[in-house]
Design a protein around this motif. Structure first.
Motif, PDB file in Angstrom:
ATOM      1  N   PHE A  15       0.834  -1.210   0.000  1.00 55.55           N
ATOM      2  CA  PHE A  15       0.000   0.000   0.000  1.00 55.55           C
ATOM      3  C   PHE A  15       0.863   1.253   0.000  1.00 55.55           C
ATOM      4  CE2 PHE A  15      -1.303   3.320   3.009  1.00 55.55           C
ATOM      5  CZ  PHE A  15      -2.293   3.932   2.260  1.00 55.55           C
ATOM      6  N   PHE A  16       1.876   1.297   0.854  1.00 48.34           N
ATOM      7  CA  PHE A  16       2.709   2.497   0.922  1.00 48.34           C
ATOM      8  C   PHE A  16       3.523   2.681  -0.357  1.00 48.34           C
ATOM      9  CE2 PHE A  16       1.940   2.132   5.532  1.00 48.34           C
ATOM     10  CZ  PHE A  16       1.572   3.445   5.781  1.00 48.34           C
ATOM     11  N   VAL A  17       3.899   1.577  -1.013  1.00 48.23           N
ATOM     12  CA  VAL A  17       4.585   1.694  -2.301  1.00 48.23           C
ATOM     13  C   VAL A  17       3.646   2.324  -3.328  1.00 48.23           C
ATOM     14  CG1 VAL A  17       5.592   0.403  -4.226  1.00 48.23           C
ATOM     15  CG2 VAL A  17       6.153  -0.227  -1.870  1.00 48.23           C
ATOM     16  N   TYR A  18       2.415   1.809  -3.405  1.00 47.40           N
ATOM     17  CA  TYR A  18       1.453   2.330  -4.381  1.00 47.40           C
ATOM     18  C   TYR A  18       1.064   3.769  -4.057  1.00 47.40           C
ATOM     19  CZ  TYR A  18       0.860  -2.685  -5.404  1.00 47.40           C
ATOM     20  OH  TYR A  18       1.060  -4.007  -5.725  1.00 47.40           O
ATOM     21  N   TYR A  19       0.849   4.039  -2.781  1.00 42.82           N
ATOM     22  CA  TYR A  19       0.413   5.392  -2.394  1.00 42.82           C
ATOM     23  C   TYR A  19       1.518   6.414  -2.673  1.00 42.82           C
ATOM     24  CZ  TYR A  19      -1.404   9.225   0.413  1.00 42.82           C
ATOM     25  OH  TYR A  19      -1.862  10.455   0.827  1.00 42.82           O
ATOM     26  N   THR A  20       2.765   6.029  -2.430  1.00 43.51           N
ATOM     27  CA  THR A  20       3.876   6.940  -2.721  1.00 43.51           C
ATOM     28  C   THR A  20       3.978   7.208  -4.211  1.00 43.51           C
ATOM     29  OG1 THR A  20       5.070   6.019  -0.809  1.00 43.51           O
ATOM     30  CG2 THR A  20       6.343   7.345  -2.359  1.00 43.51           C
ATOM     31  N   LEU A  21       3.753   6.169  -5.020  1.00 39.92           N
ATOM     32  CA  LEU A  21       3.732   6.366  -6.472  1.00 39.92           C
ATOM     33  C   LEU A  21       2.634   7.351  -6.877  1.00 39.92           C
ATOM     34  CD1 LEU A  21       4.328   2.951  -8.288  1.00 39.92           C
ATOM     35  CD2 LEU A  21       5.523   5.107  -8.687  1.00 39.92           C
ATOM     36  N   PHE A  22       1.468   7.193  -6.268  1.00 37.37           N
ATOM     37  CA  PHE A  22       0.365   8.110  -6.570  1.00 37.37           C
ATOM     38  C   PHE A  22       0.730   9.542  -6.185  1.00 37.37           C
ATOM     39  CE2 PHE A  22      -3.243  10.323  -4.511  1.00 37.37           C
ATOM     40  CZ  PHE A  22      -3.946  10.680  -5.665  1.00 37.37           C
ATOM     41  N   ARG A  23       1.381   9.712  -5.052  1.00 38.91           N
ATOM     42  CA  ARG A  23       1.767  11.066  -4.621  1.00 38.91           C
ATOM     43  C   ARG A  23       2.798  11.689  -5.565  1.00 38.91           C
ATOM     44  NH1 ARG A  23      -1.503  13.731  -2.060  1.00 38.91           N
ATOM     45  NH2 ARG A  23       0.171  15.046  -1.244  1.00 38.91           N
ATOM     46  N   GLN A  24       3.593  10.857  -6.219  1.00 39.19           N
ATOM     47  CA  GLN A  24       4.567  11.377  -7.187  1.00 39.19           C
ATOM     48  C   GLN A  24       3.860  11.907  -8.434  1.00 39.19           C
ATOM     49  OE1 GLN A  24       7.970  11.464  -6.738  1.00 39.19           O
ATOM     50  NE2 GLN A  24       7.821  10.560  -4.702  1.00 39.19           N
ATOM     51  N   TYR A  25       2.762  11.238  -8.844  1.00 37.44           N
ATOM     52  CA  TYR A  25       2.037  11.627 -10.059  1.00 37.44           C
ATOM     53  C   TYR A  25       0.531  11.659  -9.752  1.00 37.44           C
ATOM     54  CZ  TYR A  25       6.496  10.003 -11.955  1.00 37.44           C
ATOM     55  OH  TYR A  25       7.823   9.797 -12.211  1.00 37.44           O
ATOM     56  N   PRO A  26       0.068  12.633  -8.981  1.00 39.51           N
ATOM     57  CA  PRO A  26      -1.320  12.610  -8.504  1.00 39.51           C
ATOM     58  C   PRO A  26      -2.370  12.866  -9.571  1.00 39.51           C
ATOM     59  CG  PRO A  26      -0.242  14.636  -7.844  1.00 39.51           C
ATOM     60  CD  PRO A  26       0.818  13.782  -8.459  1.00 39.51           C
ATOM     61  N   THR A  27      -1.980  13.402 -10.718  1.00 34.03           N
ATOM     62  CA  THR A  27      -2.967  13.731 -11.758  1.00 34.03           C
ATOM     63  C   THR A  27      -2.956  12.747 -12.924  1.00 34.03           C
ATOM     64  OG1 THR A  27      -1.393  15.201 -12.879  1.00 34.03           O
ATOM     65  CG2 THR A  27      -2.819  16.177 -11.192  1.00 34.03           C
ATOM     66  N   LEU A  28      -2.104  11.738 -12.862  1.00 31.30           N
ATOM     67  CA  LEU A  28      -1.967  10.813 -13.988  1.00 31.30           C
ATOM     68  C   LEU A  28      -2.394   9.407 -13.589  1.00 31.30           C
ATOM     69  CD1 LEU A  28       1.544  11.843 -15.402  1.00 31.30           C
ATOM     70  CD2 LEU A  28      -0.705  12.458 -16.324  1.00 31.30           C
ATOM     71  N   PRO A  29      -3.081   8.693 -14.494  1.00 35.42           N
ATOM     72  CA  PRO A  29      -3.333   7.272 -14.236  1.00 35.42           C
ATOM     73  C   PRO A  29      -2.059   6.466 -14.447  1.00 35.42           C
ATOM     74  CG  PRO A  29      -4.139   7.855 -16.412  1.00 35.42           C
ATOM     75  CD  PRO A  29      -3.674   9.138 -15.765  1.00 35.42           C
ATOM     76  N   LEU A  30      -2.140   5.190 -14.159  1.00 35.77           N
ATOM     77  CA  LEU A  30      -0.966   4.317 -14.284  1.00 35.77           C
ATOM     78  C   LEU A  30      -0.358   4.388 -15.676  1.00 35.77           C
ATOM     79  CD1 LEU A  30       0.932   1.975 -13.485  1.00 35.77           C
ATOM     80  CD2 LEU A  30      -0.959   0.410 -14.000  1.00 35.77           C
ATOM     81  N   THR A  31      -1.202   4.334 -16.719  1.00 38.20           N
ATOM     82  CA  THR A  31      -0.681   4.352 -18.089  1.00 38.20           C
ATOM     83  C   THR A  31      -0.068   5.700 -18.445  1.00 38.20           C
ATOM     84  OG1 THR A  31      -2.957   4.856 -18.778  1.00 38.20           O
ATOM     85  CG2 THR A  31      -2.206   2.562 -18.977  1.00 38.20           C
ATOM     86  N   GLY A  32      -0.376   6.737 -17.666  1.00 38.02           N
ATOM     87  CA  GLY A  32       0.218   8.040 -17.921  1.00 38.02           C
ATOM     88  C   GLY A  32       1.607   8.163 -17.344  1.00 38.02           C
ATOM     89  N   TYR A  33       1.757   7.815 -16.071  1.00 37.22           N
ATOM     90  CA  TYR A  33       3.082   8.019 -15.475  1.00 37.22           C
ATOM     91  C   TYR A  33       4.052   6.884 -15.766  1.00 37.22           C
ATOM     92  CZ  TYR A  33       1.550   5.137 -11.440  1.00 37.22           C
ATOM     93  OH  TYR A  33       1.092   4.136 -10.621  1.00 37.22           O
ATOM     94  N   ILE A  34       3.544   5.731 -16.207  1.00 37.95           N
ATOM     95  CA  ILE A  34       4.486   4.662 -16.556  1.00 37.95           C
ATOM     96  C   ILE A  34       5.282   5.049 -17.808  1.00 37.95           C
ATOM     97  CG2 ILE A  34       2.989   3.299 -18.100  1.00 37.95           C
ATOM     98  CD1 ILE A  34       4.027   0.803 -16.705  1.00 37.95           C
ATOM     99  N   ARG A  35       4.697   5.915 -18.650  1.00 34.55           N
ATOM    100  CA  ARG A  35       5.431   6.404 -19.822  1.00 34.55           C
ATOM    101  C   ARG A  35       6.460   7.461 -19.430  1.00 34.55           C
ATOM    102  NH1 ARG A  35       0.540   7.884 -23.679  1.00 34.55           N
ATOM    103  NH2 ARG A  35      -0.558   7.904 -21.675  1.00 34.55           N
ATOM    104  N   LYS A  36       6.177   8.183 -18.349  1.00 37.43           N
ATOM    105  CA  LYS A  36       7.163   9.143 -17.863  1.00 37.43           C
ATOM    106  C   LYS A  36       8.346   8.444 -17.199  1.00 37.43           C
ATOM    107  CE  LYS A  36       4.189  13.158 -17.135  1.00 37.43           C
ATOM    108  NZ  LYS A  36       4.984  14.036 -18.031  1.00 37.43           N
ATOM    109  N   VAL A  37       8.083   7.296 -16.564  1.00 36.74           N
ATOM    110  CA  VAL A  37       9.148   6.581 -15.859  1.00 36.74           C
ATOM    111  C   VAL A  37      10.018   5.788 -16.828  1.00 36.74           C
ATOM    112  CG1 VAL A  37       9.623   4.782 -14.148  1.00 36.74           C
ATOM    113  CG2 VAL A  37       7.802   6.448 -13.733  1.00 36.74           C
ATOM    114  N   PHE A  38       9.374   5.031 -17.730  1.00 31.50           N
ATOM    115  CA  PHE A  38      10.124   4.122 -18.607  1.00 31.50           C
ATOM    116  C   PHE A  38      10.333   4.671 -20.009  1.00 31.50           C
ATOM    117  CE2 PHE A  38       8.310   1.088 -15.510  1.00 31.50           C
ATOM    118  CZ  PHE A  38       9.485   0.480 -15.101  1.00 31.50           C
ATOM    119  N   GLY A  39       9.858   5.864 -20.287  1.00 31.14           N
ATOM    120  CA  GLY A  39       9.992   6.412 -21.624  1.00 31.14           C
ATOM    121  C   GLY A  39       8.723   6.210 -22.437  1.00 31.14           C
TER     122      GLY A  39
END
Length: 331
Positions: A15-39
């Motif tokens: 939970f804390f791993v997922y919640y911290t990820l959400f706090r890093q990119y609070p306005t993007l869904p998973l498919t949005g910020y995964i492109r920022k992380v991996f290109g």
């Protein structure tokens, strides 16, 4: 049984791993910020794989419910008829919007709690409960408990919380996410632990391990005064509701991801095609229920849940933290 508290603890860590990820990119869904992380390109492929995996999990849950009905209450009904009816209702609710799914869940959670309390009461007063069957505790030490709980058992069911990363950016009150999510996680872990203990105390370890649906077998033993019996409907109804909402959330998460990846203007036009895809997947995922369970334990749990729900989220979190640290240093 003893691995359940450790699984719950592992779920809190996730939970804390997922919640911290959400706090890093609070306005993007998973498919949005995964492109920022991996290109742009690798992230797009991984985002599509997540969407397909969410649909696969939804199909597996629908197949679970269909096999339960055909083996317990509707043995003469074709599996296709059950799955198709279930998915059409699910697609209709998704078409109405995630708000309708949430409001429907608010109504049925009260009913589920009443059914759960009633079922537990009847089991406890039936005289079939023997808590001595839970002992001995730690008979073989800590090693088998830890190896059972980590990592495959932790990834299921708590790793499946990752699908909410598709929904969190669209919530109206994001400040409540941490409190609500954590309280739901802890309460569900306690319920799972209690259910496992109750099943084992009624059925015993050997029967529980061999039983396809141990909770159904447990409540099937209730017979009070030759009057209160055949309470299997409580378990069937509970599974109907829980599978319905779980499959709906996974399907809706996949629809959000596909809409984001392919830039679809109206996500509602994807609902019916994805619904028919779920019908096909739920029917062809395995030739029989034994093969379905074997596939879940040997392939899905080990080779899909762990990388998708533990390895990749941890990797994304580390990369995002390092990037933010570098940005602060350079600025």
């Amino acid at each position: 049984m003893a691995c359940y508290p450790f699984r719950n603890g592992g779920g809190i860590v996730l939970f804390f791993v997922y919640y911290t990820l959400f706090r890093q990119y609070p306005t993007l869904p998973l498919t949005g910020y995964i492109r920022k992380v991996f290109g742009k390109y690798l992230g797009w492929v991984l985002g599509l794989l997540y969407c397909l995996f969410f649909l696969y999990i939804a199909a597996r849950n629908i197949r679970d419910f269909g096999d339960l009905l055909t083996s317990s209450t509707l043995p003469e009904t074709p599996l296709l008829a059950i799955n198709l009816s279930f998915i059409l209702v699910m697609c209709y609710v998704i078409y109405l919007g995630i708000e309708v799914v949430g409001r429907t869940a608010e109504v049925f959670i009260v009913i589920l709690l009443l059914f759960g309390l009633g079922g537990n009461f009847f089991i406890l007063v039936s005289g079939d409960v023997d808590f001595h069957q839970i002992r001995p505790f730690l008979e073989h030490g800590w090693k088998p408990i830890l190896t059972t709980a980590f990592p495959p058992i932790v990834s299921f069911p708590f790793g499946e919380m990752f699908v909410f990363m598709m929904l969190l950016p669209y919530l109206n009150r994001p400040k409540l996410i941490k409190r609500v999510w954590l309280s739901a996680l802890i309460s569900s872990g306690l319920i799972l632990s209690w259910t496992a203990a109750l099943n084992m105390s009624v059925l015993g370890l050997d029967v529980m391990q061999r039983s396809t649906f141990p909770t159904l077998a447990t409540i099937g033993k209730v017979n009070l005064l030759d009057f209160i019996e055949r309470l299997d409907a409580i378990v069937v109804f509970t599974l109907l509701m829980t599978v319905f909402f779980k499959a709906s959330i996974f399907t809706y998460g996949a629809i959000i991801g596909i809409t984001d990846l392919f830039k679809v203007k109206n996500r509602q036009q994807l609902i019916l095609p994805i619904g028919f895809m779920l019908v096909f997947l739920s029917m062809t995922i395995a030739s029989n229920f034994s093969e379905h369970l074997e596939e879940g334990f040997t392939i899905t749990l080990k080779y899909l849940h762990v990388p998708f729900f533990i390895v990749l989220p941890l990797f994304m979190l580390v990369i995002s933290i390092i990037r933010n640290y570098v940005k602060k240093k350079t600025s």
